[in-house]
Design an enzyme around this catalytic site. Structure first.
Site, mmCIF file in Angstrom:
data_model
loop_
_atom_site.group_PDB
_atom_site.id
_atom_site.type_symbol
_atom_site.label_atom_id
_atom_site.label_comp_id
_atom_site.label_asym_id
_atom_site.label_seq_id
_atom_site.Cartn_x
_atom_site.Cartn_y
_atom_site.Cartn_z
ATOM 1 N N GLY A 97 40.198 42.241 40.858
ATOM 2 C CA GLY A 97 40.246 39.670 40.993
ATOM 3 C C GLY A 97 39.114 40.328 42.618
ATOM 4 O O GLY A 97 39.460 41.783 43.162
ATOM 5 N N HIS A 136 38.472 37.242 38.545
ATOM 6 C CA HIS A 136 38.231 36.068 39.701
ATOM 7 C C HIS A 136 37.550 37.031 40.832
ATOM 8 O O HIS A 136 38.388 37.617 41.279
ATOM 9 C CB HIS A 136 39.755 35.492 39.559
ATOM 10 C CG HIS A 136 40.800 36.294 40.508
ATOM 11 N ND1 HIS A 136 41.170 36.214 41.382
ATOM 12 C CD2 HIS A 136 41.803 36.728 39.695
ATOM 13 C CE1 HIS A 136 42.392 37.087 41.575
ATOM 14 N NE2 HIS A 136 42.482 37.077 40.335
ATOM 15 N N ASP A 137 36.871 35.453 41.745
ATOM 16 C CA ASP A 137 36.502 35.703 42.796
ATOM 17 C C ASP A 137 36.203 37.147 43.738
ATOM 18 O O ASP A 137 35.835 36.965 44.728
ATOM 19 C CB ASP A 137 37.838 35.129 44.095
ATOM 20 C CG ASP A 137 38.944 34.382 43.702
ATOM 21 O OD1 ASP A 137 38.384 33.433 43.695
ATOM 22 O OD2 ASP A 137 40.345 34.721 43.040
#
Length: 272
Positions: free
Chosen positions: A145, A127-128
């Protein structure tokens, strides 16, 4: 209601949920699953058993191989089911078992992947993350992440990149390396703990960087990492000297930028 181009080819045993947008000449093989908020650009190909889910946009000409899951929910204890996104550029290839997650709401909710990237089997983008262009992630590479991977980076098989770490433009990370700290542009990092072991001269040469420039970058590297001061002080001290060398300035700007992680060096992380 789905928008499906007339030239798209969707196998009878694939599932394309209502609401998906399917571009021209898209090919979706048997047992694939496309979620209701997915956009597939022109000439995308999903081979058998590929999954694209979440609020995900896939650019033109991408290929997604069996058992890849693109756009799955973030693997984060902070994710509460919010609607977050994944955006993939053009001409990316996701081989077998690749996973790429959407973002988390607390950090803007966006995972972004650029153009012309190759993700080999079982690699993972969390994520991200921000992945640039012309990146190669070899088999079983793991990005935690919030990682940033700049353009033309090569990540060797099985390497792991710590959360919030940056890997600079055209860096090379050896297989099975532990990337715990930021890696400068054009740097080479190997080992566990990962140590900076020089410059990616082969990559620079292949990219058309001339010999004189490579020698200048080598001199700057030596001044930064072998000088008497700290890495950041050494980098600041040579800025005027190398103002006309784009590659050195990229390294100096990378070092000067704010970051959640320290900088990889030839010694950081060694014991004793």
């Amino acid at each position: 209601m789905s928008t499906i181009a007339a030239t798209a080819s969707i196998h009878a045993m694939a599932v394309v949920e209502d609401g998906a947008v399917i571009g021209e000449n898209v090919k979706i093989g048997p047992f694939c699953h496309v979620g209701p908020k997915v956009v597939l650009g022109d000439n995308v190909e999903l081979l058998t058993h590929a999954v694209v889910s979440g609020q995900t946009t896939i650019g033109k000409g991408c290929r997604i191989f069996p058992m890849a899951v693109i756009g799955g929910d973030p693997q984060s204890v902070h994710h509460g089911g919010e609607e977050t996104t994944l955006t993939v550029g053009d001409n990316c290839t996701f081989r077998e078992g690749v996973t790429v997650n959407t973002g988390t709401a607390d950090f803007g909710g966006r995972t972004i992947v650029g153009n012309n990237n190759l993700f080999l089997a079982n690699s993972h983008v969390a994520h991200d993350c921000r992945v640039g262009n012309n990146v190669i992630m070899s088999n079983n590479v793991m990005l935690a992440g919030h990682v940033t991977i700049e353009d033309r980076v090569i990540l060797g098989g099985g390497c792991a990149v710590h959360q919030f770490t940056r890997v600079g433009r055209q860096a090379f990370v050896g297989g099975l390396s532990a990337v715990s700290y930021d890696v400068i542009p054009y740097g080479m990092l190997n080992g566990n703990p990962g140590l900076l072991s020089g410059l990616n001269v082969v990559g620079m040469t292949r990219a058309g960087v001339d010999r004189a420039t490579i020698h200048a970058v080598r001199r700057a590297y030596k001044a930064i990492f072998e000088g008497d001061g700290s890495i950041r002080d050494n980098a600041a001290a040579i800025r005027d000297e190398y103002a006309d060398c784009e590659q050195v300035m990229q390294i100096l700007d990378f070092i000067a930028a704010e970051s959640d992680r320290a900088l990889s060096s030839p010694t950081r992380g060694q014991k004793g």
